[in-house]
Design a protein around this motif. Structure first.
Motif, PDB file in Angstrom:
ATOM      1  N   MET A   1       0.847  -1.192   0.000  1.00  0.00           N
ATOM      2  CA  MET A   1       0.000   0.000   0.000  1.00  0.00           C
ATOM      3  C   MET A   1       0.881   1.240   0.000  1.00  0.00           C
ATOM      4  N   SER A   2       0.529   2.232  -0.808  1.00  0.00           N
ATOM      5  CA  SER A   2       1.344   3.430  -0.891  1.00  0.00           C
ATOM      6  C   SER A   2       1.177   4.277   0.355  1.00  0.00           C
ATOM      7  N   THR A   3       2.155   5.159   0.618  1.00  0.00           N
ATOM      8  CA  THR A   3       2.064   6.061   1.757  1.00  0.00           C
ATOM      9  C   THR A   3       0.860   6.968   1.629  1.00  0.00           C
ATOM     10  N   GLU A 295      -9.866   2.673  -5.766  1.00  0.00           N
ATOM     11  CA  GLU A 295      -8.807   1.660  -5.623  1.00  0.00           C
ATOM     12  C   GLU A 295      -7.684   1.902  -6.615  1.00  0.00           C
ATOM     13  N   ARG A 296      -8.075   2.096  -7.863  1.00  0.00           N
ATOM     14  CA  ARG A 296      -7.069   2.237  -8.920  1.00  0.00           C
ATOM     15  C   ARG A 296      -6.282   3.531  -8.777  1.00  0.00           C
ATOM     16  N   LEU A 297      -6.971   4.628  -8.464  1.00  0.00           N
ATOM     17  CA  LEU A 297      -6.275   5.911  -8.293  1.00  0.00           C
ATOM     18  C   LEU A 297      -5.203   5.820  -7.212  1.00  0.00           C
ATOM     19  N   GLY A 302      -4.553  -3.108  -9.448  1.00  0.00           N
ATOM     20  CA  GLY A 302      -4.293  -2.823 -10.852  1.00  0.00           C
ATOM     21  C   GLY A 302      -3.023  -2.086 -11.188  1.00  0.00           C
ATOM     22  N   GLY A 303      -2.153  -1.841 -10.214  1.00  0.00           N
ATOM     23  CA  GLY A 303      -0.907  -1.159 -10.519  1.00  0.00           C
ATOM     24  C   GLY A 303      -0.575  -0.080  -9.510  1.00  0.00           C
ATOM     25  N   ALA A 304       0.457   0.701  -9.822  1.00  0.00           N
ATOM     26  CA  ALA A 304       0.919   1.758  -8.926  1.00  0.00           C
ATOM     27  C   ALA A 304      -0.120   2.874  -8.857  1.00  0.00           C
ATOM     28  N   LEU A 312      -9.706   9.278 -18.185  1.00  0.00           N
ATOM     29  CA  LEU A 312     -11.050   8.741 -18.322  1.00  0.00           C
ATOM     30  C   LEU A 312     -11.025   7.328 -17.733  1.00  0.00           C
ATOM     31  N   PRO A 313     -12.173   6.761 -17.375  1.00  0.00           N
ATOM     32  CA  PRO A 313     -12.147   5.454 -16.698  1.00  0.00           C
ATOM     33  C   PRO A 313     -11.373   4.382 -17.445  1.00  0.00           C
ATOM     34  N   GLU A 314     -11.547   4.319 -18.779  1.00  0.00           N
ATOM     35  CA  GLU A 314     -10.930   3.241 -19.547  1.00  0.00           C
ATOM     36  C   GLU A 314      -9.420   3.382 -19.667  1.00  0.00           C
ATOM     37  N   THR A 315      -8.870   4.555 -19.333  1.00  0.00           N
ATOM     38  CA  THR A 315      -7.418   4.718 -19.397  1.00  0.00           C
ATOM     39  C   THR A 315      -6.729   4.271 -18.107  1.00  0.00           C
ATOM     40  N   LEU A 316      -7.508   3.986 -17.070  1.00  0.00           N
ATOM     41  CA  LEU A 316      -6.938   3.539 -15.800  1.00  0.00           C
ATOM     42  C   LEU A 316      -7.381   2.133 -15.402  1.00  0.00           C
TER      43      LEU A 316
END
Length: 336
Positions: A1-3, A295-297, A302-304, A312-316
């Protein structure tokens, strides 16, 4: 988990009908994530926070640049369930370097948000998720579009039951978006045009075979799908009335119909129809779309964590991930 994800997520409008359900959905996906429920009514916000656990409440004043928050408060993300006409919420996120997620900005209203981002492009990850049900229609369409090697046309028809508009904020959004712009942007044979609602309306077969009167609606879905698929024609329509489940004497449902036309991976031409429904209406679908986006932000799936940028949603978000989560939440997908 990021800081950064250790800081609370501020959900403005989180005590409303859809906002509170989104907060609960996010809690289910991320049990340890701190959440702050923000709103004008502190007592209502506190009640939602108590139910969530690992959450608190804050009175939010969108008329102030600091949203009425003490200088010591810091957030990892600002999630908007109300339309902020001041955009102080976006400026506040940029000041904090927090991610920003909005779901209430119609296609014809995006210019101020885009301009604010352009002036401070290194401050925040700004996700414009004003697609139907916070990206559920766009990402489901892209999931099904993978069966095609090329697409000629995408047509989406959303059925909004008149008893399923949502809370007061959602009703304000619907009225503003339908009254402020009498035309909607559609892509026809490679050319963008403004389609007047009445003259561009069409009749669509509902999931129960009932004929639906549908007309274009100015959300971000056509722009998202045109850019992601290179389809020559893309339109998004909405039909407000009675859902198929209520016609059967059951509670309202939410429904949207995806029709794809083009060349399949095996080289044959086809027109394929997918029907997407949830028996409890639009709120749980929107809630899941928002929860997955947060979650994704924050880099919790799904990644960093998303770098500062305009999204837009589909780019993340991976379409198959959201489809999986939607199925877990009770969404039914069927190919006709």
């Amino acid at each position: 988990m990021s800081t950064n994800s250790q800081k609370p997520v501020l959900i403005i409008g989180g005590s409303g009908v859809v906002g509170s359900l989104a907060a609960k959905t996010l809690r289910q996906l991320q049990p340890a994530l701190p959440i702050t429920i923000g709103g004008r009514d502190l007592a209502r916000a506190e009640a939602v926070a108590r139910e969530l656990g690992n959450a608190d409440a804050a009175r939010v004043d969108l008329g102030r640049p600091d949203l009425g928050q003490p200088g010591s408060r810091a957030y990892s993300a600002i999630v908007m369930f109300v339309k902020d006409d001041t955009l102080n919420s976006l400026r506040y996120a940029q000041t904090q370097g927090a991610a920003y997620l909005g779901i209430s900005t119609a296609l014809f209203e995006v210019a101020p948000e885009v301009a604010y981002f352009i002036h401070q492009p290194t401050r925040s990850a700004v996700l414009m998720a004003s697609n139907w049900l916070a990206g559920a229609a766009t990402l489901s369409t892209l999931h099904f579009a993978r069966a095609f090697q090329s697409l000629d046309a995408i047509e989406i028809t959303a059925v909004l039951d008149e008893q399923d508009v949502g809370g007061p904020a959602a009703l304000v959004d619907l009225e503003r978006q339908t009254k402020a712009a009498p035309s909607s942007l559609v892509l026809e044979q490679g050319r963008w045009r403004w389609a007047e609602a009445a003259s561009s309306a069409r009749t669509v077969r509902g999931v129960d075979g009932h004929a639906l009167h549908a007309q274009p609606y100015s959300l971000l879905d056509p722009a998202s799908l045109a850019a992601a698929t290179e389809a020559k024609s893309v339109r998004f329509d909405v039909s407000v009335g009675m859902s198929s489940s209520r016609r059967r004497g059951e509670p309202f449902s939410t429904e949207f119909i995806i029709e794809l036309e083009g060349v399949l991976e095996d080289g044959t031409r086809a027109r394929v129809r997918h029907e997407v429904t949830h028996p409890r209406g639009q709120a749980p679908v929107t809630a899941m779309g928002v929860a997955v986006a947060v979650e994704r932000l924050l880099g919790l799936s799904g990644g960093a964590p998303a770098a500062p940028g305009l999204y837009l949603p589909e780019t993340l978000i991976a379409p198959e991930y959201l489809v999986q989560r939607l199925q877990e939440s009770g969404v039914r997908f069927s190919r006709v």
